[in-house]
Write a protein that holds these residues in place. Structure first.
Motif, PDB file in Angstrom:
ATOM      1  N   GLU A  35      57.438  42.823  54.019  1.00 30.51           N
ATOM      2  CA  GLU A  35      56.153  43.789  54.828  1.00 30.51           C
ATOM      3  C   GLU A  35      54.942  43.462  55.302  1.00 30.51           C
ATOM      4  O   GLU A  35      54.906  43.625  56.591  1.00 30.51           O
ATOM      5  N   VAL A  36      55.216  42.101  54.297  1.00 29.58           N
ATOM      6  CA  VAL A  36      53.239  41.892  55.044  1.00 29.58           C
ATOM      7  C   VAL A  36      53.444  40.707  55.399  1.00 29.58           C
ATOM      8  O   VAL A  36      53.495  39.769  56.326  1.00 29.58           O
ATOM      9  N   LEU A  37      54.620  39.867  55.130  1.00 34.24           N
ATOM     10  CA  LEU A  37      54.577  38.305  55.921  1.00 34.24           C
ATOM     11  C   LEU A  37      55.873  38.429  56.697  1.00 34.24           C
ATOM     12  O   LEU A  37      55.855  37.093  57.342  1.00 34.24           O
ATOM     13  N   GLY A  38      57.567  38.879  56.465  1.00 35.14           N
ATOM     14  CA  GLY A  38      58.049  38.802  56.980  1.00 35.14           C
ATOM     15  C   GLY A  38      58.928  38.022  56.689  1.00 35.14           C
ATOM     16  O   GLY A  38      59.974  37.807  57.112  1.00 35.14           O
ATOM     17  N   ARG A  39      58.634  37.003  55.396  1.00 33.20           N
ATOM     18  CA  ARG A  39      59.996  36.505  54.611  1.00 33.20           C
ATOM     19  C   ARG A  39      59.587  36.963  53.110  1.00 33.20           C
ATOM     20  O   ARG A  39      58.704  38.052  52.534  1.00 33.20           O
ATOM     21  N   PRO A  40      60.597  36.618  52.127  1.00 34.81           N
ATOM     22  CA  PRO A  40      60.389  37.019  50.884  1.00 34.81           C
ATOM     23  C   PRO A  40      60.297  35.796  50.461  1.00 34.81           C
ATOM     24  O   PRO A  40      60.740  35.375  48.978  1.00 34.81           O
ATOM     25  N   ILE A  41      58.809  35.119  50.302  1.00 36.95           N
ATOM     26  CA  ILE A  41      57.866  34.707  49.162  1.00 36.95           C
ATOM     27  C   ILE A  41      57.405  35.648  48.528  1.00 36.95           C
ATOM     28  O   ILE A  41      56.086  36.176  48.496  1.00 36.95           O
ATOM     29  N   THR A  42      57.870  35.296  46.800  1.00 34.53           N
ATOM     30  CA  THR A  42      56.861  36.568  45.984  1.00 34.53           C
ATOM     31  C   THR A  42      55.670  36.404  44.889  1.00 34.53           C
ATOM     32  O   THR A  42      55.526  36.494  44.836  1.00 34.53           O
ATOM     33  N   ASN A  43      55.635  34.530  45.427  1.00 32.85           N
ATOM     34  CA  ASN A  43      54.628  34.456  44.007  1.00 32.85           C
ATOM     35  C   ASN A  43      52.861  34.565  44.804  1.00 32.85           C
ATOM     36  O   ASN A  43      52.853  34.967  43.420  1.00 32.85           O
ATOM     37  N   THR A  44      52.968  34.599  45.615  1.00 34.06           N
ATOM     38  CA  THR A  44      51.355  35.640  45.447  1.00 34.06           C
ATOM     39  C   THR A  44      51.426  37.425  44.799  1.00 34.06           C
ATOM     40  O   THR A  44      50.880  37.659  44.790  1.00 34.06           O
ATOM     41  N   ALA A  45      52.382  37.563  45.702  1.00 31.98           N
ATOM     42  CA  ALA A  45      52.601  39.087  44.735  1.00 31.98           C
ATOM     43  C   ALA A  45      52.485  38.929  43.458  1.00 31.98           C
ATOM     44  O   ALA A  45      52.051  39.660  42.780  1.00 31.98           O
ATOM     45  N   MET A  46      53.819  37.539  42.365  1.00 34.42           N
ATOM     46  CA  MET A  46      53.415  38.134  41.308  1.00 34.42           C
ATOM     47  C   MET A  46      51.818  38.037  40.614  1.00 34.42           C
ATOM     48  O   MET A  46      52.084  38.204  39.675  1.00 34.42           O
ATOM     49  N   VAL A  47      51.593  36.197  41.786  1.00 38.25           N
ATOM     50  CA  VAL A  47      50.341  36.534  41.337  1.00 38.25           C
ATOM     51  C   VAL A  47      49.241  37.496  40.845  1.00 38.25           C
ATOM     52  O   VAL A  47      48.306  38.368  39.912  1.00 38.25           O
ATOM     53  N   GLY A  48      49.454  38.521  42.029  1.00 33.32           N
ATOM     54  CA  GLY A  48      48.274  39.597  41.939  1.00 33.32           C
ATOM     55  C   GLY A  48      49.150  40.424  40.892  1.00 33.32           C
ATOM     56  O   GLY A  48      47.948  41.485  40.238  1.00 33.32           O
ATOM     57  N   ALA A  49      50.482  40.916  40.437  1.00 34.49           N
ATOM     58  CA  ALA A  49      50.717  41.461  39.305  1.00 34.49           C
ATOM     59  C   ALA A  49      50.527  41.085  37.942  1.00 34.49           C
ATOM     60  O   ALA A  49      49.579  41.617  37.392  1.00 34.49           O
ATOM     61  N   PHE A  50      50.273  39.339  38.333  1.00 34.88           N
ATOM     62  CA  PHE A  50      50.058  39.121  36.968  1.00 34.88           C
ATOM     63  C   PHE A  50      48.647  39.475  36.362  1.00 34.88           C
ATOM     64  O   PHE A  50      48.181  39.930  35.601  1.00 34.88           O
ATOM     65  N   ALA A  51      47.949  39.791  37.760  1.00 37.80           N
ATOM     66  CA  ALA A  51      46.632  39.604  37.120  1.00 37.80           C
ATOM     67  C   ALA A  51      46.433  40.907  37.169  1.00 37.80           C
ATOM     68  O   ALA A  51      45.486  41.361  36.370  1.00 37.80           O
ATOM     69  N   GLY A  52      46.333  41.994  38.446  1.00 36.58           N
ATOM     70  CA  GLY A  52      46.200  43.100  37.910  1.00 36.58           C
ATOM     71  C   GLY A  52      46.905  43.711  36.891  1.00 36.58           C
ATOM     72  O   GLY A  52      45.796  44.999  35.848  1.00 36.58           O
ATOM     73  N   PHE A  53      47.897  43.144  35.566  1.00 39.66           N
ATOM     74  CA  PHE A  53      48.155  43.650  35.185  1.00 39.66           C
ATOM     75  C   PHE A  53      46.991  43.000  33.181  1.00 39.66           C
ATOM     76  O   PHE A  53      47.432  44.363  32.259  1.00 39.66           O
ATOM     77  N   THR A  54      46.846  42.359  33.445  1.00 38.34           N
ATOM     78  CA  THR A  54      46.543  41.466  32.546  1.00 38.34           C
ATOM     79  C   THR A  54      45.323  41.710  32.595  1.00 38.34           C
ATOM     80  O   THR A  54      44.262  42.153  31.474  1.00 38.34           O
ATOM     81  N   LYS A  55      44.188  41.527  33.061  1.00 37.90           N
ATOM     82  CA  LYS A  55      43.416  41.949  33.628  1.00 37.90           C
ATOM     83  C   LYS A  55      42.932  40.574  33.238  1.00 37.90           C
ATOM     84  O   LYS A  55      40.858  40.462  33.089  1.00 37.90           O
ATOM     85  N   ILE A  56      43.277  39.885  32.999  1.00 37.16           N
ATOM     86  CA  ILE A  56      41.982  38.204  32.656  1.00 37.16           C
ATOM     87  C   ILE A  56      41.839  37.857  34.449  1.00 37.16           C
ATOM     88  O   ILE A  56      40.460  37.103  33.485  1.00 37.16           O
ATOM     89  N   ILE A  57      41.836  37.858  35.368  1.00 38.81           N
ATOM     90  CA  ILE A  57      41.143  37.760  36.463  1.00 38.81           C
ATOM     91  C   ILE A  57      41.123  38.835  36.966  1.00 38.81           C
ATOM     92  O   ILE A  57      41.308  39.831  37.467  1.00 38.81           O
ATOM     93  N   LYS A  58      39.427  38.204  38.123  1.00 38.23           N
ATOM     94  CA  LYS A  58      39.214  39.918  38.480  1.00 38.23           C
ATOM     95  C   LYS A  58      40.134  39.271  40.126  1.00 38.23           C
ATOM     96  O   LYS A  58      39.855  38.109  40.530  1.00 38.23           O
ATOM     97  N   LEU A  59      39.979  40.935  40.643  1.00 42.99           N
ATOM     98  CA  LEU A  59      40.812  40.918  41.666  1.00 42.99           C
ATOM     99  C   LEU A  59      39.910  40.030  43.084  1.00 42.99           C
ATOM    100  O   LEU A  59      40.399  39.530  43.664  1.00 42.99           O
ATOM    101  N   GLU A  60      38.827  39.886  43.096  1.00 45.58           N
ATOM    102  CA  GLU A  60      37.838  39.464  44.312  1.00 45.58           C
ATOM    103  C   GLU A  60      37.907  38.033  43.940  1.00 45.58           C
ATOM    104  O   GLU A  60      38.421  37.508  44.467  1.00 45.58           O
ATOM    105  N   THR A  61      37.903  37.206  42.721  1.00 46.73           N
ATOM    106  CA  THR A  61      38.126  35.725  41.778  1.00 46.73           C
ATOM    107  C   THR A  61      39.928  36.023  43.048  1.00 46.73           C
ATOM    108  O   THR A  61      39.344  34.448  43.371  1.00 46.73           O
ATOM    109  N   LEU A  62      40.709  36.352  42.463  1.00 45.93           N
ATOM    110  CA  LEU A  62      42.776  35.519  42.750  1.00 45.93           C
ATOM    111  C   LEU A  62      41.792  36.208  44.744  1.00 45.93           C
ATOM    112  O   LEU A  62      42.232  35.331  45.181  1.00 45.93           O
ATOM    113  N   LYS A  63      42.028  37.065  44.941  1.00 43.87           N
ATOM    114  CA  LYS A  63      41.455  37.482  46.629  1.00 43.87           C
ATOM    115  C   LYS A  63      40.983  35.983  47.302  1.00 43.87           C
ATOM    116  O   LYS A  63      41.438  35.128  48.704  1.00 43.87           O
ATOM    117  N   ASP A  64      39.790  35.411  46.786  1.00 46.34           N
ATOM    118  CA  ASP A  64      39.205  33.965  47.477  1.00 46.34           C
ATOM    119  C   ASP A  64      39.984  32.712  46.943  1.00 46.34           C
ATOM    120  O   ASP A  64      39.896  32.265  47.891  1.00 46.34           O
TER     121      ASP A  64
END
Length: 179
Positions: free
Chosen positions: A108-137
């Motif tokens: 939907e966003v990239l137009g390609r099935p490249i999932t690495n950044t989605a799974m990075v976001g999922a890991f950070a969102g679930f574990t709360k080890i890394i803040k969203l703003e830091t990850l986005k930067d």
């Protein structure tokens, strides 16, 4: 997977953790399964071996979830790119699974099935080890060399995945235990 682990290592370092990221390649051909290890700790990391008892396992390729080695030694949760949580749990054979349709978000966003950044976001969102703003930067900086539009799209993927896993009630919190 290597990129995902490296992004998390950089973001974790920015959060003040000690980090170590390293890949392990099997058969040397394009498309072969790749394992990438990531250690994040509040203490200096001196162990540089494979991780045999991971707290978390993140699976980008849904076709790999049925393999025994994927869940071997798992201590906490498996986060998988799979569209249906109930089916994912059945296929894997364990209950402590978090699923996210990372492929759909990437398409939907990239137009390609490249999932690495989605799974990075999922890991950070679930574990709360890394803040969203830091990850986005970190993600923006990582992809900026490919153009601002691509960087911004990857940031959007991270944010969508991060927020998607917020629905899970059984969140582990942000504590890091060195083992």
């Amino acid at each position: 997977m290597v990129t995902a682990a490296d992004i998390l290592a950089v973001a974790g370092h920015r959060e003040g953790y000690w980090t170590l990221s390293f890949p392990m390649f099997g058969a040397e051909k394009r498309g072969s399964p790749v394992v990438s290890y990531l250690r994040i700790s509040d203490k200096r990391i001196t162990i540089r071996d494979e991780i045999y008892r991971p707290d978390y396992v993140v699976v980008l390729d849904p076709s790999l979830i049925e393999f025994e080695y994927v869940k071997s030694g798992l201590k906490r949760f498996m986060i998988v790119n799979y569209p249906d949580l109930k089916r994912a749990k059945e296929k894997i054979g364990i209950e402590n699974v978090i699923s996210l349709n990372a492929t759909k978000i990437a398409m939907e966003v990239l137009g390609r099935p490249i999932t690495n950044t989605a799974m990075v976001g999922a890991f950070a969102g679930f574990t709360k080890i890394i803040k969203l703003e830091t990850l986005k930067d970190v993600v923006f900086e990582w992809f900026e060399k490919k153009g601002e539009e691509i960087a911004q799209k990857n940031v959007e993927v991270v944010e969508r995945a991060y927020r998607e896993v917020m629905k899970y009630e059984d969140k582990p919190g942000s504590s890091i235990k060195t083992s």
